[in-house]
Design a protein around this motif. Structure first.
Motif, PDB file in Angstrom:
ATOM      1  N   THR A   1       0.758  -1.266  -0.403  1.00 25.94           N
ATOM      2  CA  THR A   1       0.336   0.060  -0.033  1.00 25.94           C
ATOM      3  C   THR A   1       1.024   0.872  -0.025  1.00 25.94           C
ATOM      4  OG1 THR A   1      -0.178   0.071   2.595  1.00 25.94           O
ATOM      5  CG2 THR A   1      -1.647  -1.479   1.209  1.00 25.94           C
ATOM      6  N   ASP A   2       2.504   1.304  -0.208  1.00 24.55           N
ATOM      7  CA  ASP A   2       2.950   2.380  -0.413  1.00 24.55           C
ATOM      8  C   ASP A   2       2.344   3.086  -1.300  1.00 24.55           C
ATOM      9  OD1 ASP A   2       5.720   3.350   0.576  1.00 24.55           O
ATOM     10  OD2 ASP A   2       6.040   3.438  -2.042  1.00 24.55           O
ATOM     11  N   GLU A   3       2.425   4.512  -1.516  1.00 27.73           N
ATOM     12  CA  GLU A   3       1.888   5.534  -2.076  1.00 27.73           C
ATOM     13  C   GLU A   3       1.992   6.070  -2.845  1.00 27.73           C
ATOM     14  OE1 GLU A   3      -0.253   9.030  -0.657  1.00 27.73           O
ATOM     15  OE2 GLU A   3      -1.774   7.492   1.542  1.00 27.73           O
ATOM     16  N   ALA A   4       3.919   5.330  -3.062  1.00 29.71           N
ATOM     17  CA  ALA A   4       4.870   6.165  -3.818  1.00 29.71           C
ATOM     18  C   ALA A   4       5.110   4.845  -4.746  1.00 29.71           C
ATOM     19  CB  ALA A   4       5.721   6.801  -3.202  1.00 29.71           C
ATOM     20  N   PHE A   5       5.007   3.833  -4.462  1.00 26.63           N
ATOM     21  CA  PHE A   5       4.895   2.847  -4.973  1.00 26.63           C
ATOM     22  C   PHE A   5       3.666   2.857  -6.198  1.00 26.63           C
ATOM     23  CE2 PHE A   5       3.732  -1.526  -5.959  1.00 26.63           C
ATOM     24  CZ  PHE A   5       4.804  -1.920  -7.026  1.00 26.63           C
ATOM     25  N   LEU A   6       2.650   2.590  -5.266  1.00 28.10           N
ATOM     26  CA  LEU A   6       1.531   2.704  -6.472  1.00 28.10           C
ATOM     27  C   LEU A   6       1.235   4.056  -7.584  1.00 28.10           C
ATOM     28  CD1 LEU A   6      -0.898   1.491  -3.750  1.00 28.10           C
ATOM     29  CD2 LEU A   6       0.143   0.340  -5.735  1.00 28.10           C
ATOM     30  N   THR A   7       1.328   4.994  -6.556  1.00 29.21           N
ATOM     31  CA  THR A   7       1.383   6.271  -7.871  1.00 29.21           C
ATOM     32  C   THR A   7       1.840   6.131  -9.382  1.00 29.21           C
ATOM     33  OG1 THR A   7       0.650   7.765  -6.507  1.00 29.21           O
ATOM     34  CG2 THR A   7       1.619   9.050  -8.101  1.00 29.21           C
ATOM     35  N   LYS A   8       3.374   5.389  -8.595  1.00 23.07           N
ATOM     36  CA  LYS A   8       4.308   5.329  -9.709  1.00 23.07           C
ATOM     37  C   LYS A   8       4.306   3.789 -10.717  1.00 23.07           C
ATOM     38  CE  LYS A   8       9.643   3.770 -10.300  1.00 23.07           C
ATOM     39  NZ  LYS A   8      10.695   3.321  -9.554  1.00 23.07           N
ATOM     40  N   ASN A   9       3.266   3.476 -10.414  1.00 21.83           N
ATOM     41  CA  ASN A   9       3.205   2.568 -11.330  1.00 21.83           C
ATOM     42  C   ASN A   9       1.192   2.744 -11.736  1.00 21.83           C
ATOM     43  OD1 ASN A   9       5.903   0.837 -11.239  1.00 21.83           O
ATOM     44  ND2 ASN A   9       5.717   0.577  -9.138  1.00 21.83           N
ATOM     45  N   GLY A  10       0.889   3.486 -11.306  1.00 23.13           N
ATOM     46  CA  GLY A  10      -0.460   3.183 -12.237  1.00 23.13           C
ATOM     47  C   GLY A  10      -1.821   2.664 -11.398  1.00 23.13           C
ATOM     48  N   PHE A  11      -1.070   2.529 -10.083  1.00 19.84           N
ATOM     49  CA  PHE A  11      -2.382   2.077  -9.193  1.00 19.84           C
ATOM     50  C   PHE A  11      -2.639   3.035  -8.197  1.00 19.84           C
ATOM     51  CE2 PHE A  11       0.233  -1.462 -10.614  1.00 19.84           C
ATOM     52  CZ  PHE A  11      -1.018  -2.079 -11.523  1.00 19.84           C
ATOM     53  N   ASN A  12      -3.616   2.439  -7.277  1.00 19.33           N
ATOM     54  CA  ASN A  12      -4.106   3.729  -5.937  1.00 19.33           C
ATOM     55  C   ASN A  12      -4.593   2.214  -5.106  1.00 19.33           C
ATOM     56  OD1 ASN A  12      -6.719   2.826  -6.394  1.00 19.33           O
ATOM     57  ND2 ASN A  12      -6.340   5.027  -7.679  1.00 19.33           N
ATOM     58  N   LYS A  13      -4.787   2.775  -3.849  1.00 21.02           N
ATOM     59  CA  LYS A  13      -5.095   2.075  -2.559  1.00 21.02           C
ATOM     60  C   LYS A  13      -6.531   0.907  -3.773  1.00 21.02           C
ATOM     61  CE  LYS A  13      -2.931   4.161   1.097  1.00 21.02           C
ATOM     62  NZ  LYS A  13      -2.884   4.301   2.676  1.00 21.02           N
ATOM     63  N   ALA A  14      -7.226   1.809  -3.908  1.00 20.45           N
ATOM     64  CA  ALA A  14      -8.600   0.878  -4.510  1.00 20.45           C
ATOM     65  C   ALA A  14      -8.374  -0.193  -5.913  1.00 20.45           C
ATOM     66  CB  ALA A  14      -9.745   2.032  -5.309  1.00 20.45           C
ATOM     67  N   THR A  15      -7.183   0.392  -6.238  1.00 19.05           N
ATOM     68  CA  THR A  15      -7.304  -0.349  -7.532  1.00 19.05           C
ATOM     69  C   THR A  15      -5.237  -1.852  -7.034  1.00 19.05           C
ATOM     70  OG1 THR A  15      -5.567   1.417  -8.665  1.00 19.05           O
ATOM     71  CG2 THR A  15      -7.964   0.376  -9.543  1.00 19.05           C
ATOM     72  N   ALA A  16      -5.686  -1.390  -5.941  1.00 18.97           N
ATOM     73  CA  ALA A  16      -3.740  -2.817  -6.083  1.00 18.97           C
ATOM     74  C   ALA A  16      -3.786  -3.855  -5.722  1.00 18.97           C
ATOM     75  CB  ALA A  16      -3.617  -1.549  -4.743  1.00 18.97           C
ATOM     76  N   LEU A  17      -4.968  -4.202  -5.472  1.00 15.77           N
ATOM     77  CA  LEU A  17      -4.895  -5.662  -5.554  1.00 15.77           C
ATOM     78  C   LEU A  17      -5.640  -6.111  -6.766  1.00 15.77           C
ATOM     79  CD1 LEU A  17      -6.140  -8.104  -4.017  1.00 15.77           C
ATOM     80  CD2 LEU A  17      -8.464  -7.840  -3.982  1.00 15.77           C
ATOM     81  N   GLY A  18      -5.338  -5.670  -7.577  1.00 16.48           N
ATOM     82  CA  GLY A  18      -5.502  -5.807  -8.956  1.00 16.48           C
ATOM     83  C   GLY A  18      -3.846  -6.428  -9.186  1.00 16.48           C
ATOM     84  N   MET A  19      -3.261  -5.427  -8.627  1.00  8.53           N
ATOM     85  CA  MET A  19      -1.508  -5.931  -9.438  1.00  8.53           C
ATOM     86  C   MET A  19      -1.673  -7.714  -9.135  1.00  8.53           C
ATOM     87  SD  MET A  19       2.065  -4.401  -8.322  1.00  8.53           S
ATOM     88  CE  MET A  19       2.731  -5.128  -7.215  1.00  8.53           C
ATOM     89  N   TYR A  20      -1.925  -8.319  -8.181  1.00  9.27           N
ATOM     90  CA  TYR A  20      -1.591  -9.249  -7.175  1.00  9.27           C
ATOM     91  C   TYR A  20      -2.469 -10.445  -8.711  1.00  9.27           C
ATOM     92  CZ  TYR A  20       1.069  -6.386  -4.687  1.00  9.27           C
ATOM     93  OH  TYR A  20       2.061  -5.222  -4.392  1.00  9.27           O
ATOM     94  N   LEU A  21      -1.994 -11.426  -9.496  1.00 13.90           N
ATOM     95  CA  LEU A  21      -2.672 -12.058 -10.628  1.00 13.90           C
ATOM     96  C   LEU A  21      -2.879 -13.701  -9.972  1.00 13.90           C
ATOM     97  CD1 LEU A  21      -1.846 -10.892 -13.916  1.00 13.90           C
ATOM     98  CD2 LEU A  21      -4.096 -10.410 -12.604  1.00 13.90           C
ATOM     99  N   PRO A  22      -3.733 -14.398  -9.331  1.00 10.18           N
ATOM    100  CA  PRO A  22      -3.996 -14.857  -8.828  1.00 10.18           C
ATOM    101  C   PRO A  22      -3.166 -16.418  -9.230  1.00 10.18           C
ATOM    102  CG  PRO A  22      -5.336 -14.814  -9.597  1.00 10.18           C
ATOM    103  CD  PRO A  22      -4.699 -13.889  -9.915  1.00 10.18           C
ATOM    104  N   ASN A  23      -2.522 -17.113  -8.863  1.00  8.49           N
ATOM    105  CA  ASN A  23      -1.856 -17.900  -9.699  1.00  8.49           C
ATOM    106  C   ASN A  23      -0.417 -18.501  -8.488  1.00  8.49           C
ATOM    107  OD1 ASN A  23      -0.130 -20.164 -11.806  1.00  8.49           O
ATOM    108  ND2 ASN A  23      -0.478 -18.427 -13.033  1.00  8.49           N
ATOM    109  N   SER A  24       0.672 -19.699  -8.836  1.00  6.63           N
ATOM    110  CA  SER A  24       1.384 -20.088  -8.160  1.00  6.63           C
ATOM    111  C   SER A  24       3.169 -19.438  -8.760  1.00  6.63           C
ATOM    112  CB  SER A  24       1.469 -21.330  -8.104  1.00  6.63           C
ATOM    113  OG  SER A  24       1.559 -22.188  -9.218  1.00  6.63           O
ATOM    114  N   TYR A  25       3.521 -19.190  -7.958  1.00  5.96           N
ATOM    115  CA  TYR A  25       5.097 -18.342  -7.754  1.00  5.96           C
ATOM    116  C   TYR A  25       5.881 -19.512  -7.217  1.00  5.96           C
ATOM    117  CZ  TYR A  25       1.149 -14.807  -9.785  1.00  5.96           C
ATOM    118  OH  TYR A  25       0.862 -14.433 -10.552  1.00  5.96           O
ATOM    119  N   GLU A  26       7.166 -18.890  -7.658  1.00  3.70           N
ATOM    120  CA  GLU A  26       8.614 -19.971  -7.238  1.00  3.70           C
ATOM    121  C   GLU A  26       8.864 -18.558  -6.501  1.00  3.70           C
ATOM    122  OE1 GLU A  26      11.759 -21.641  -8.850  1.00  3.70           O
ATOM    123  OE2 GLU A  26      10.953 -23.132  -8.200  1.00  3.70           O
ATOM    124  N   PHE A  27       9.481 -18.730  -4.969  1.00  3.58           N
ATOM    125  CA  PHE A  27      10.241 -17.714  -4.612  1.00  3.58           C
ATOM    126  C   PHE A  27      10.784 -18.661  -3.240  1.00  3.58           C
ATOM    127  CE2 PHE A  27       6.861 -14.565  -5.794  1.00  3.58           C
ATOM    128  CZ  PHE A  27       6.840 -13.608  -5.229  1.00  3.58           C
TER     129      PHE A  27
END
Length: 347
Positions: A141-167
């Motif tokens: 929810t870091d505002e600087a990160f969201l703004t830089k990448n075209g998101f806001n708090k209402a749309t931030a969840l949309g950046m996370y696409l449900p799937n499985s990932y390796e970490f």
């Protein structure tokens, strides 16, 4: 002659001592030293962990923890720990164990879907990697990160696409977030961007609409038809009139906290909220939940038809009846409301 015997005795004692030391070192390094029955056990070494913290995880897994301590100290592992997830195989010796937990950080698969908020997602991820839920929430929810990448708090969840990932298990909150941005950008190929542009919608708007479609129907084969209805309404300036958005709006109010709305009523249609798509035209400000990829693709490739309405189908639970006219829709809606009443579902 007497001195020669003494020298021989000293030499023999020296050899015995050397043999004992060699035997001890060999045993400490190369003798099997595991005590678990499974083929593999895992330890999780936190960032900035101390040797006693690691030792407490190893002790139940090893036959001789003191022998391990001695070799770990000799090989300077006790002062040079590495964070991560490490495997110990049944029958390993101390030398192999140290080599494994010093340099063989193993990745793992993490997965998420159907999260209803950024806070829910942060909690879900925190059960799978080292980063805790608060650090994840702050990064997401870091505002600087969201703004830089075209998101806001209402749309931030949309950046996370449900799937499985390796970490790696010791992934930081910021690293997780940045990797998800990379995956999001990778998803939005030129083809998908062109599909969105054809619908006069931005990627954020596509995912916002997909969240409504997904909450309306979990059936992947029906989602393109549901998406088509909403796109038809948007095209003619008709309110979306999406019941899931009313539930979302209601759940933001104190009176609906810790409740489950099973039936949308007229009182819900009066809620003053930008997410009330009965009162407001167009899309709501952001997602109401995390959509599956099937719902996103359904919006990008909707079914072409003339339907403007749909109502749940009491005879095919999970599916809907579609209608082109309000009269047809009212008949379908009445049938479903009768079904709800027969089941005692009144709110």
């Amino acid at each position: 002659m007497y001195i020669k015997k003494i020298l021989w005795a000293i030499a023999l004692i020296g050899l015995l001592i050397c043999a004992y030391v060699a035997y001890f070192i060999y045993g400490a390094m190369f003798s099997p030293n595991t005590s678990f029955e499974n083929e593999t056990a895992y330890i999780y070494v936190p960032t900035n962990a101390t040797y006693p913290e690691v030792r407490s995880q190893l002790e139940p897994l090893l036959d001789d923890i003191e022998a391990f301590d001695a070799l770990a100290n000799q090989k300077r592992y006790t002062t040079n720990l590495k964070a991560g997830r490490f495997a110990i195989t049944k029958g390993m010796n101390n030398n192999d164990i140290i080599n494994s937990i010093r340099s063989k950080n193993l990745p793992l698969k993490i997965a998420f879907n159907n999260q209803h908020s950024i806070a829910d997602l942060a909690e879900r991820i925190s059960t799978q990697i080292e980063a805790d839920s608060l650090s994840l929430l702050n990064a997401m929810t870091d505002e600087a990160f969201l703004t830089k990448n075209g998101f806001n708090k209402a749309t931030a969840l949309g950046m996370y696409l449900p799937n499985s990932y390796e970490f790696f298990w010791n992934t930081s909150a910021e690293t997780f977030r940045d990797r998800m941005l990379t995956e999001y950008n990778r998803f939005w190929t030129e083809t998908r961007k062109a599909q969105a542009k054809k619908l006069n919608l931005s990627p954020n708007e596509i995912i916002t609409l997909a969240s409504i479609v997904h909450e309306e129907s979990k059936q992947a084969d029906e989602q393109p038809r549901v998406a088509g209805v909403y796109l038809n309404r948007l095209r003619i300036g008709m309110p979306l009139q999406a019941d899931p958005t009313l539930k979302f709006a209601a759940y933001q109010l104190p009176k609906y906290k810790n409740t489950i709305i099973r039936r949308v009523l007229n009182i819900h249609k009066e809620i003053d909220s930008p997410y009330n798509t009965y009162k407001n035209t167009g899309l709501p400000p952001g997602l109401i939940a995390m959509p599956d990829l099937s719902a996103i693709n359904a919006v990008l490739k909707p079914e072409t038809h003339s339907y403007l309405y749909f109502a749940a189908d009491a005879k095919r639970i999970g599916y809907h009846k579609f209608a082109k006219t309000l009269g047809q829709h009212n008949n379908n809606a009445r049938a479903y409301h009768s079904y709800l009443s027969s089941q005692g579902i009144n709110k």
